[in-house]
Design an enzyme around this catalytic site. Structure first.
Site, PDB file in Angstrom:
ATOM      1  N   PHE A 271       0.803  -1.226   0.000  1.00 43.51           N
ATOM      2  CA  PHE A 271       0.000   0.000   0.000  1.00 43.51           C
ATOM      3  C   PHE A 271       0.833   1.273   0.000  1.00 43.51           C
ATOM      4  O   PHE A 271       0.336   2.344  -0.337  1.00 43.51           O
ATOM      5  CB  PHE A 271      -0.931   0.020   1.235  1.00 43.51           C
TER       6      PHE A 271
ATOM      7  N   GLU B 200      -4.967  -3.877  -2.117  1.00 47.51           N
ATOM      8  CA  GLU B 200      -6.413  -3.673  -2.071  1.00 47.51           C
ATOM      9  C   GLU B 200      -6.777  -2.429  -1.250  1.00 47.51           C
ATOM     10  O   GLU B 200      -7.925  -2.005  -1.230  1.00 47.51           O
ATOM     11  CB  GLU B 200      -7.119  -4.916  -1.518  1.00 47.51           C
TER      12      GLU B 200
ATOM     13  N   LYS C  46      -1.334  -7.502  -9.251  1.00 49.72           N
ATOM     14  CA  LYS C  46      -2.319  -7.461  -8.147  1.00 49.72           C
ATOM     15  C   LYS C  46      -1.907  -6.318  -7.213  1.00 49.72           C
ATOM     16  O   LYS C  46      -1.035  -6.463  -6.370  1.00 49.72           O
ATOM     17  CB  LYS C  46      -2.357  -8.793  -7.397  1.00 49.72           C
TER      18      LYS C  46
ATOM     19  N   GLU D  25       9.051  -4.028  13.018  1.00 46.99           N
ATOM     20  CA  GLU D  25       8.875  -2.897  12.113  1.00 46.99           C
ATOM     21  C   GLU D  25       7.589  -2.178  12.521  1.00 46.99           C
ATOM     22  O   GLU D  25       6.501  -2.755  12.441  1.00 46.99           O
ATOM     23  CB  GLU D  25       8.759  -3.403  10.668  1.00 46.99           C
TER      24      GLU D  25
ATOM     25  N   CYS E 209       9.505   1.890   3.187  1.00 45.73           N
ATOM     26  CA  CYS E 209      10.331   0.744   3.567  1.00 45.73           C
ATOM     27  C   CYS E 209      11.749   1.194   3.858  1.00 45.73           C
ATOM     28  O   CYS E 209      12.521   0.469   4.461  1.00 45.73           O
ATOM     29  CB  CYS E 209      10.323  -0.314   2.477  1.00 45.73           C
TER      30      CYS E 209
ATOM     31  N   SER F 172       5.317  -6.950   3.217  1.00 42.58           N
ATOM     32  CA  SER F 172       5.857  -7.309   4.530  1.00 42.58           C
ATOM     33  C   SER F 172       6.663  -8.607   4.474  1.00 42.58           C
ATOM     34  O   SER F 172       6.485  -9.430   3.569  1.00 42.58           O
ATOM     35  CB  SER F 172       4.703  -7.477   5.522  1.00 42.58           C
TER      36      SER F 172
HETATM   37  P1  NAD Z   1       1.535  -6.647   3.026  1.00 42.66           P
HETATM   38  O1  NAD Z   1       2.554  -7.700   3.051  1.00 42.66           O
HETATM   39  O2  NAD Z   1       0.464  -6.658   4.045  1.00 42.66           O
HETATM   40  O3  NAD Z   1       0.785  -6.644   1.597  1.00 42.66           O
HETATM   41  C1  NAD Z   1       1.510  -6.724   0.396  1.00 42.66           C
HETATM   42  C2  NAD Z   1       0.648  -7.438  -0.640  1.00 42.66           C
HETATM   43  O4  NAD Z   1       0.376  -8.763  -0.197  1.00 42.66           O
HETATM   44  C3  NAD Z   1      -0.695  -6.762  -0.876  1.00 42.66           C
HETATM   45  O5  NAD Z   1      -0.964  -6.758  -2.254  1.00 42.66           O
HETATM   46  C4  NAD Z   1      -1.673  -7.640  -0.114  1.00 42.66           C
HETATM   47  O6  NAD Z   1      -2.945  -7.698  -0.694  1.00 42.66           O
HETATM   48  C5  NAD Z   1      -1.030  -9.010  -0.157  1.00 42.66           C
HETATM   49  N1  NAD Z   1      -1.325  -9.799   1.038  1.00 42.66           N
HETATM   50  C6  NAD Z   1      -1.616  -9.343   2.287  1.00 42.66           C
HETATM   51  N2  NAD Z   1      -1.789 -10.364   3.150  1.00 42.66           N
HETATM   52  C7  NAD Z   1      -1.588 -11.494   2.438  1.00 42.66           C
HETATM   53  C8  NAD Z   1      -1.610 -12.876   2.768  1.00 42.66           C
HETATM   54  N3  NAD Z   1      -1.874 -13.290   3.999  1.00 42.66           N
HETATM   55  N4  NAD Z   1      -1.347 -13.769   1.797  1.00 42.66           N
HETATM   56  C9  NAD Z   1      -1.057 -13.371   0.533  1.00 42.66           C
HETATM   57  N5  NAD Z   1      -1.041 -12.065   0.167  1.00 42.66           N
HETATM   58  C10 NAD Z   1      -1.298 -11.136   1.105  1.00 42.66           C
HETATM   59  O7  NAD Z   1       2.343  -5.247   3.029  1.00 42.66           O
HETATM   60  P2  NAD Z   1       1.748  -3.785   3.147  1.00 42.66           P
HETATM   61  O8  NAD Z   1       1.262  -3.579   4.543  1.00 42.66           O
HETATM   62  O9  NAD Z   1       0.848  -3.489   2.017  1.00 42.66           O
HETATM   63  O10 NAD Z   1       3.093  -2.919   2.916  1.00 42.66           O
HETATM   64  C11 NAD Z   1       3.973  -2.562   3.946  1.00 42.66           C
HETATM   65  C12 NAD Z   1       5.160  -3.504   3.999  1.00 42.66           C
HETATM   66  O11 NAD Z   1       5.839  -3.512   2.761  1.00 42.66           O
HETATM   67  C13 NAD Z   1       6.205  -3.072   5.027  1.00 42.66           C
HETATM   68  O12 NAD Z   1       6.676  -4.206   5.692  1.00 42.66           O
HETATM   69  C14 NAD Z   1       7.301  -2.451   4.171  1.00 42.66           C
HETATM   70  O13 NAD Z   1       8.588  -2.463   4.758  1.00 42.66           O
HETATM   71  C15 NAD Z   1       7.239  -3.336   2.983  1.00 42.66           C
HETATM   72  N6  NAD Z   1       7.842  -2.707   1.812  1.00 42.66           N
HETATM   73  C16 NAD Z   1       9.053  -3.192   1.398  1.00 42.66           C
HETATM   74  C17 NAD Z   1       9.684  -2.611   0.294  1.00 42.66           C
HETATM   75  C18 NAD Z   1      11.008  -3.128  -0.182  1.00 42.66           C
HETATM   76  O14 NAD Z   1      11.403  -2.818  -1.296  1.00 42.66           O
HETATM   77  N7  NAD Z   1      11.740  -3.903   0.621  1.00 42.66           N
HETATM   78  C19 NAD Z   1       9.081  -1.542  -0.361  1.00 42.66           C
HETATM   79  C20 NAD Z   1       7.840  -1.081   0.098  1.00 42.66           C
HETATM   80  C21 NAD Z   1       7.228  -1.681   1.175  1.00 42.66           C
END
Ligand code: NAD
Length: 507
Positions: A160, A187, A184, A392, A292, A237
């Site tokens: 997000f 959401e 994808k 985090e 991130c 994440s």
């Molecule tokens: P998230 O992991 O909750 O969601 C990421 C994606 O995974 C979304 O599209 C979501 O719909 C999907 N998702 C969520 N739960 C899921 C599940 N149980 N099974 C399968 N898919 C699922 O992450 P977020 O909260 O949207 O983003 C924040 C995180 O992203 C932080 O941890 C941040 O550090 C990380 N991030 C990392 C980078 C990098 O390059 N290392 C860059 C940006 C963000």
């Protein structure tokens, strides 16, 4: 996060699916709300796509692959050239959507899109990165060369916090290499991503080459297991990224997972004091700490511990407000759930005995009383076993630790489970050189607080911040989105045949 709720007949914009070149309304009976984090106003609806819809998107990408991989490289590059022009011209409009659904300030929303645009610009010229290699006469009259070829249907799953930049890390580079793509988006804020996707189609991406499905775990798991998906790019994440990596790998796919972070900034006493403090405050609290690469840990070495009161004083000056209000420094966090998680962790820090020097929990923003606001928050007296250090927080919370030497600082950073970004602030070249050599973190900044590499390089990460060998964008992603084939060739002239040989050739 918005829970899936039945789709009411509300007059709200809906995030469309993109299947086979058409933007279509989902048939799903599971929908979520897209919520403005500053106001709680529902500004759109997002479907959780059905199994049939995800299947249709992958099937479309699979059908489109043959023609697209045979489309001349120059023609593919020119689609990207048009796309970059459209993104540049529509950046302000898309930034407004992004701020409304994500909360970050308008200038930061433009920066979000701009950093993605830079990847699109690079995608316009990656022809040289797709060239193979050639060795002449490796044996008598035999040449060997490599072809770098697309791999098929690739999928992208995005978080997000950068709905502009991160989708643009993925599909432009994947499709310019000759692959087709199923995206994808998060959401929680899919609307600005969809505006970018609309521009890609306007730029001439053929039907089926780029598809979009919305949803959560069910859709992600389908992408990770479907036999026609060859590669998956994930950003999000560590918990979810590890799941995606394991599930996708088990099903024979290439996977790159870019994941969570706990980014340290190490401050030596010889650093430029004002530049350093300004950098720490900007990197710690910008985007409400939801980057991130945000600085979430400050390590004060030796006498730089005396700078702490000034760090707090500078953080206090930041303006917390809705992202579209002029002069805002810190917007709301993404959701009520994120707000509860962040404030809960702050409470854990207090209970663990850390000193709460600045408490952003009760910040009031006139006119936006329902917003998910957390003001800049600073803890000192933090020890490495506290949850505010081990987890985090992904909010505007900076924890400060103190050590006596650079060696201790390096050991501390290298013991943290995450290894995404790190900064060193110093005027000493020798200290910087030692630091860059010994630190085990993907992105290292020397007097740079958020050292995200430009697109000619690639993003990377260590330990819990990354799984998979190759990172997004740059040279590495061209390798990720292509496979090499070696050809060993010999052309016969009129020389008499040598006869049958049943041994391995000795060259
Ligand atoms: P998230 O992991 O909750 O969601 C990421 C994606 O995974 C979304 O599209 C979501 O719909 C999907 N998702 C969520 N739960 C899921 C599940 N149980 N099974 C399968 N898919 C699922 O992450 P977020 O909260 O949207 O983003 C924040 C995180 O992203 C932080 O941890 C941040 O550090 C990380 N991030 C990392 C980078 C990098 O390059 N290392 C860059 C940006 C963000």
């Amino acid at each position: 996060m918005n829970s899936a709720v039945p789709h009411a007949t509300l007059q709200l914009p809906t995030a469309k699916l993109l299947i086979d070149g058409k933007f279509v309304e989902s048939d799903s009976n599971q929908w979520g709300n897209v919520v403005n984090p500053a106001t709680q106003q529902v500004i759109g609806r997002v479907p959780f796509a059905t199994v049939e819809e995800v299947d249709a998107a992958i099937a479309s990408a699979q059908r489109a692959f043959l023609a697209w991989r045979n489309t001349p490289l120059g023609a593919r590059l020119r689609v990207m050239l048009k796309f970059q022009d459209l993104v540049r011209r529509n950046m302000e409009r898309i930034a407004r959507t992004l701020t409304a659904e994500q909360g970050k300030t308008l200038p930061d929303a433009q920066g979000d899109i701009f950093r993605g645009l830079e990847v699109v610009e690079h995608a316009c010229s990656v022809g040289t990165l797709q060239m193979g290699e050639f060795a002449e006469n490796v044996a008598g009259g035999v040449d060997t060369y490599t072809l770098r070829q697309p791999i098929g249907v690739c999928a992208g799953i995005t978080p997000f916090n950068f709905p502009g930049m991160i989708p643009l890390w993925m599909f432009p580079m994947a499709i310019v290499c000759g692959n087709t793509f199923v995206l994808k988006p998060s959401e929680q804020d899919p609307l600005s991503t969809m505006e970018l996707v609309e521009l890609a189609m306007e730029a001439g991406v053929p039907p089926g080459v780029l598809n979009v499905v919305h949803g959560g775990k069910t859709v992600v798991d389908m992408l990770c297991t479907h036999p026609d998906v060859k590669a998956i790019s994930f950003v999000g994440s560590t918990h979810v990224g590890t799941h995606v990596y394991n599930l996708g790998s088990k099903h024979g796919k290439r996977v790159q997972s870019m994941m969570g972070a706990k980014n340290h900034a190490v401050v030596l006493p010889d650093a430029n004091r004002q530049q350093t403090l300004n950098a720490l405050v900007g990197a710690g609290f910008g985007a409400a700490g939801q980057r991130c690469m945000a600085t979430s840990v400050v390590v004060l070495v030796g006498q730089s511990r005396d700078w702490l009161p000034e760090l707090v004083a500078k953080a206090k000056l930041l303006k917390v407000n809705a992202g579209h209000e002029p002069g805002t420094d810190v917007g709301p966090v993404m959701s009520k759930a994120a707000h509860a998680r962040i404030t809960g962790l702050i409470e854990e820090g207090v209970q663990a005995g850390a000193a709460l020097l600045l408490d952003g929990r009760n910040v009031k923003v006139p006119g936006y009383e329902n917003g998910n606001f957390v003001g800049p928050t600073i803890f000192s007296g933090v020890s490495p076993d506290m949850s505010i250090y081990t987890q985090e927080i992904f909010g505007p919370v900076v924890v400060v630790l103190e050590v006596d030497t650079l060696d201790e600082a390096i050991a501390l950073v290298n013991r943290n489970p995450m290894g995404n970004g790190v900064g060193l602030f110093t005027q000493s070249g020798a200290a910087a050189r030692k630091f860059q050599s010994e630190i085990d973190v993907g992105q290292v900044g020397i007097n740079i607080p958020i050292p995200v590499p430009v697109p000619y390089f690639s993003f990377t990460g260590s330990r819990g911040s990354k799984l998979g060998d190759l990172g997004p964008y740059g040279k590495q992603v061209v390798q990720f989105y292509t496979q090499t084939k070696t050809v060993t060739a010999r052309w016969f002239d009129d020389t008499p045949a040598e006869g049958v040989n049943t041994t391995i050739a000795l060259r």
